[in-house]
Design an enzyme around this catalytic site. Structure first.
Site, PDB file in Angstrom:
ATOM      1  N   CYS A 164       5.671 -13.817   6.009  1.00 30.74           N
ATOM      2  CA  CYS A 164       5.644 -14.803   7.086  1.00 30.74           C
ATOM      3  C   CYS A 164       6.595 -14.403   8.224  1.00 30.74           C
ATOM      4  O   CYS A 164       7.603 -13.733   7.993  1.00 30.74           O
ATOM      5  CB  CYS A 164       6.013 -16.187   6.540  1.00 30.74           C
ATOM      6  SG  CYS A 164       4.621 -17.101   5.837  1.00 30.74           S
ATOM      7  N   HIS A 196      -3.191 -10.219   4.236  1.00 30.94           N
ATOM      8  CA  HIS A 196      -2.716  -8.899   4.645  1.00 30.94           C
ATOM      9  C   HIS A 196      -3.521  -7.792   3.996  1.00 30.94           C
ATOM     10  O   HIS A 196      -4.198  -7.993   2.995  1.00 30.94           O
ATOM     11  CB  HIS A 196      -1.233  -8.723   4.289  1.00 30.94           C
ATOM     12  CG  HIS A 196      -0.980  -8.553   2.823  1.00 30.94           C
ATOM     13  ND1 HIS A 196      -1.082  -9.589   1.911  1.00 30.94           N
ATOM     14  CD2 HIS A 196      -0.658  -7.461   2.091  1.00 30.94           C
ATOM     15  CE1 HIS A 196      -0.803  -9.149   0.691  1.00 30.94           C
ATOM     16  NE2 HIS A 196      -0.546  -7.861   0.759  1.00 30.94           N
ATOM     17  N   GLN A 238      -3.525  -3.144   3.650  1.00 34.53           N
ATOM     18  CA  GLN A 238      -2.639  -2.003   3.571  1.00 34.53           C
ATOM     19  C   GLN A 238      -3.292  -0.770   4.194  1.00 34.53           C
ATOM     20  O   GLN A 238      -4.502  -0.711   4.358  1.00 34.53           O
ATOM     21  CB  GLN A 238      -2.311  -1.671   2.115  1.00 34.53           C
ATOM     22  CG  GLN A 238      -1.599  -2.776   1.350  1.00 34.53           C
ATOM     23  CD  GLN A 238      -1.075  -2.286   0.004  1.00 34.53           C
ATOM     24  OE1 GLN A 238      -0.474  -1.215  -0.083  1.00 34.53           O
ATOM     25  NE2 GLN A 238      -1.308  -3.053  -1.048  1.00 34.53           N
TER      26      GLN A 238
HETATM   27  O1  LIG Z   1       0.740  -2.493  -3.071  1.00 34.66           O
HETATM   28  P1  LIG Z   1       0.675  -3.704  -3.948  1.00 34.66           P
HETATM   29  O2  LIG Z   1      -0.121  -4.822  -3.345  1.00 34.66           O
HETATM   30  O3  LIG Z   1       2.017  -4.146  -4.440  1.00 34.66           O
HETATM   31  O4  LIG Z   1      -0.111  -3.198  -5.247  1.00 34.66           O
HETATM   32  C1  LIG Z   1      -1.476  -3.322  -5.487  1.00 34.66           C
HETATM   33  O5  LIG Z   1      -2.258  -2.433  -4.689  1.00 34.66           O
HETATM   34  C2  LIG Z   1      -2.021  -1.033  -4.879  1.00 34.66           C
HETATM   35  C3  LIG Z   1      -3.003  -0.255  -4.031  1.00 34.66           C
HETATM   36  O6  LIG Z   1      -4.343  -0.539  -4.352  1.00 34.66           O
HETATM   37  C4  LIG Z   1      -2.142  -0.647  -6.356  1.00 34.66           C
HETATM   38  O7  LIG Z   1      -1.708   0.676  -6.532  1.00 34.66           O
HETATM   39  C5  LIG Z   1      -1.313  -1.564  -7.252  1.00 34.66           C
HETATM   40  O8  LIG Z   1      -1.573  -1.263  -8.608  1.00 34.66           O
HETATM   41  C6  LIG Z   1      -1.672  -3.023  -6.967  1.00 34.66           C
HETATM   42  O9  LIG Z   1      -0.892  -3.881  -7.763  1.00 34.66           O
END
Ligand SMILES: O=P(O)(O)O[C@H]1O[C@H](CO)[C@@H](O)[C@H](O)[C@H]1O
Ligand SMILES: O=P(O)(O)O[C@H]1O[C@H](CO)[C@@H](O)[C@H](O)[C@H]1O
Lengths: 340, 340
Positions: free
Chosen positions: A54, A167, A169
């Site tokens: 946030c 969100h 990544q």
């Molecule tokens: O990065 P986060 O959200 O903590 O982690 C999550 O996504 C990642 C990328 O797919 C994975 O490797 C992790 O096992 C999962 O828990």
């Protein structure tokens, strides 16, 4: 008795990866006595003082988020890839082989609002996420040690998502990972042989058959691939053949945001819950090579099968043999389309 | 700064499949706020009147189990593959491709006792399971429409196992699934080039390095593969090069049962719970071809990472890119070995 895709066990070929999936249409009838997932409580505050995503809050790494009002991107405090990894490799008899891997992991907040998800957002706000994705793809792709940029979202606790704040990544790295590497080969071979992209020709069939289309707008189609593995797996494909976000016109970027909004809205209606999935964009590697066969697309892999609490388990046979699915892609598409 | 497998992010090559895994040794430190699994209640009765696998009970399909006293095998009432599937195929422009798939799915009860798991059983009783596996491999393999026999076990509700009664499955089918097909190519190529099996040479390195061995007896080694994907993934490999259960000597079958007992006993100590996993045997296809490069082995894929309630999620990046692991295979092996 004639072989019928809607009735009989069969294998389907994934033209994008060259691999197969086992389809068992009759199997949806078996009783279920196994694990049930928890349904997430749906009421979240617009701002959560304990959420590390946030605006204005402190993150696990100690840094403070700015009071952002649209999207916000930062380097993952616990990234799986790091920028300063020394180069090097390890090898023994050709059987033990390892290579160091440099990269950058980022987190993208889609909205300052803790209580939203993509389908809750206005198309104009999703468009801002698309712009950020494009910008990150370009900026990361420019770095000479970044040859591939994977943009993705894990949504829902069932997908290992540790924070409900909307969100996604980005993991950007030196080598091309296994899945896009397979797609690269398949797409390139097809393009070399036909001078058209594999997904262009595939989409033409789908638009003619209309059996697996979920939603469509002027520039994008969301469909259940003929070779889908997950029960309600879909793919958003651009109608025009281009390789990445940088090549999209303004109108295409708006239409892409619109297709994300429409598809995720349908998903939320399947079991009347915020539909969990992992989704991600497959676009051209940033390795400085031409990849004329690559055709922009985004995969959605949702785990739920029977209800909000019963998912498909990709376990024993799937891990040791190959993926297996129960309902057919056509049945899944019918179901999704009926909810548009 | 020198590149160090124990410290720096890197990719490792899986010699058996030809694919890669991303290893992020530093990442085990990140905090966890995500999903926690339930720990299964450990007390089960020796006989459960409501269990459809217990001796004498009725199954979902309506049939009654015999009052069996050792192992028991029956055709899966809801098999993903069926014997009477008509042959046929479907094809459109080379992009939509499907083939009918005939097969047989069976369920194997390891013991009449509802309250046991493999590590709870005496080696002599596990040996009876091995004998049954061998018999099924031979009988199914003899059928001319069966070219591959996949024997496996899903253990624990977290692995989609819908009944805690100790049991495994067999899916036998016409085509060779994706994973063994990859291993077939890799093993055959290695054998053609070296006239020794890939796993023979790999095992020689492991026995010399002793970094990834977990347990060992006269005829088998259980180790964490250099290229392991799951946090505590292991593989049981025969010391002698042979392709399948039918080629094992009596002493080897005893030793195989012993290695299963030892490995699963160690697993249960990792987090002091009955350790969930999917496990399965990779042995020669039954397609009537010679497969001189194939080397018998059994994979164990356990999902737990940090505790009895926190598993590794193979989600976004893993589905769209390639598998990623946090702790190194060497660290995992150290941990397992310390519990022998
Ligand atoms: O990065 P986060 O959200 O903590 O982690 C999550 O996504 C990642 C990328 O797919 C994975 O490797 C992790 O096992 C999962 O828990
Ligand atoms: O056959 P079961 O135990 O009902 O089902 C379990 O194992 C199968 C084989 O790995 C999977 O296809 C299913 O998704 C899983 O729930």
């Amino acid at each position: 008795m004639a072989f019928d895709l809607a009735e009989h066990p069969h294998r389907r070929y994934n033209a994008l990866t060259g691999e197969w999936v086992l389809v068992s249409p009759h199997r949806a009838k078996r009783p279920w006595q196994g694990q049930q997932e928890e349904v997430e409580k749906e009421t979240r505050p617009a701002y959560d003082p304990k959420c590390y995503l946030c605006p204005g809050n402190e993150r696990a790494g100690g840094e403070k988020n700015p009071p952002y009002t649209e999207t916000f991107v930062f380097n993952n405090d616990f990234g799986a890839l790091q920028e300063n990894t020394p180069t090097g490799s390890f090898e023994k008899s050709g059987l033990l082989k390892a290579e160091s891997e440099r990269g950058i992991c980022k987190v993208i907040c889609f909205s300052p609002r803790h209580d939203l998800t993509l389908p809750d957002m206005a198309v104009a706000d999703i468009r801002k996420v698309v712009d950020l994705w494009q910008n990150e793809y370009e900026e990361l792709g420019k770095l000479d040690f970044i040859n591939y940029v994977q943009i993705f979202e894990n949504k829902g606790i069932i997908m290992g998502c540790s924070n409900p704040h909307p969100h996604g990544q980005i993991w950007a790295q030196s080598s091309i990972p296994v899945e896009p590497a397979k797609e690269l080969v398949q797409q390139q071979n097809y393009y070399s042989a036909n001078n058209r992209s594999l997904l262009h020709d595939y989409l033409a069939i789908e638009l003619e058959e209309k059996k697996r289309i979920v939603v469509e707008n002027e520039h994008f189609v969301a469909l259940v691939p003929f070779w889908a593995v997950w029960p309600f797996e879909t793919m958003i494909v651009s109608k025009r053949h281009f390789g990445n976000l940088s090549e999209m016109t303004e109108a295409e970027k708006d239409a892409y945001a619109d297709s994300i909004k429409k598809l995720t809205t349908v998903y939320d209606k399947v079991f009347n819950v915020s539909f969990p999935y992992s989704a991600g964009i497959h676009q051209t590697p940033t390795d400085g090579q031409e990849h004329p066969g690559w055709h922009f697309h985004m995969h959605f892999y949702p785990p739920l099968l029977r209800s909000a609490t019963v998912k498909k388990f990709m376990v024993g046979y799937e891990m040791l043999g190959n993926p297996q699915r129960d309902i057919t892609p056509e049945t899944a598409a019918d179901r999704l389309r009926s909810l548009v």
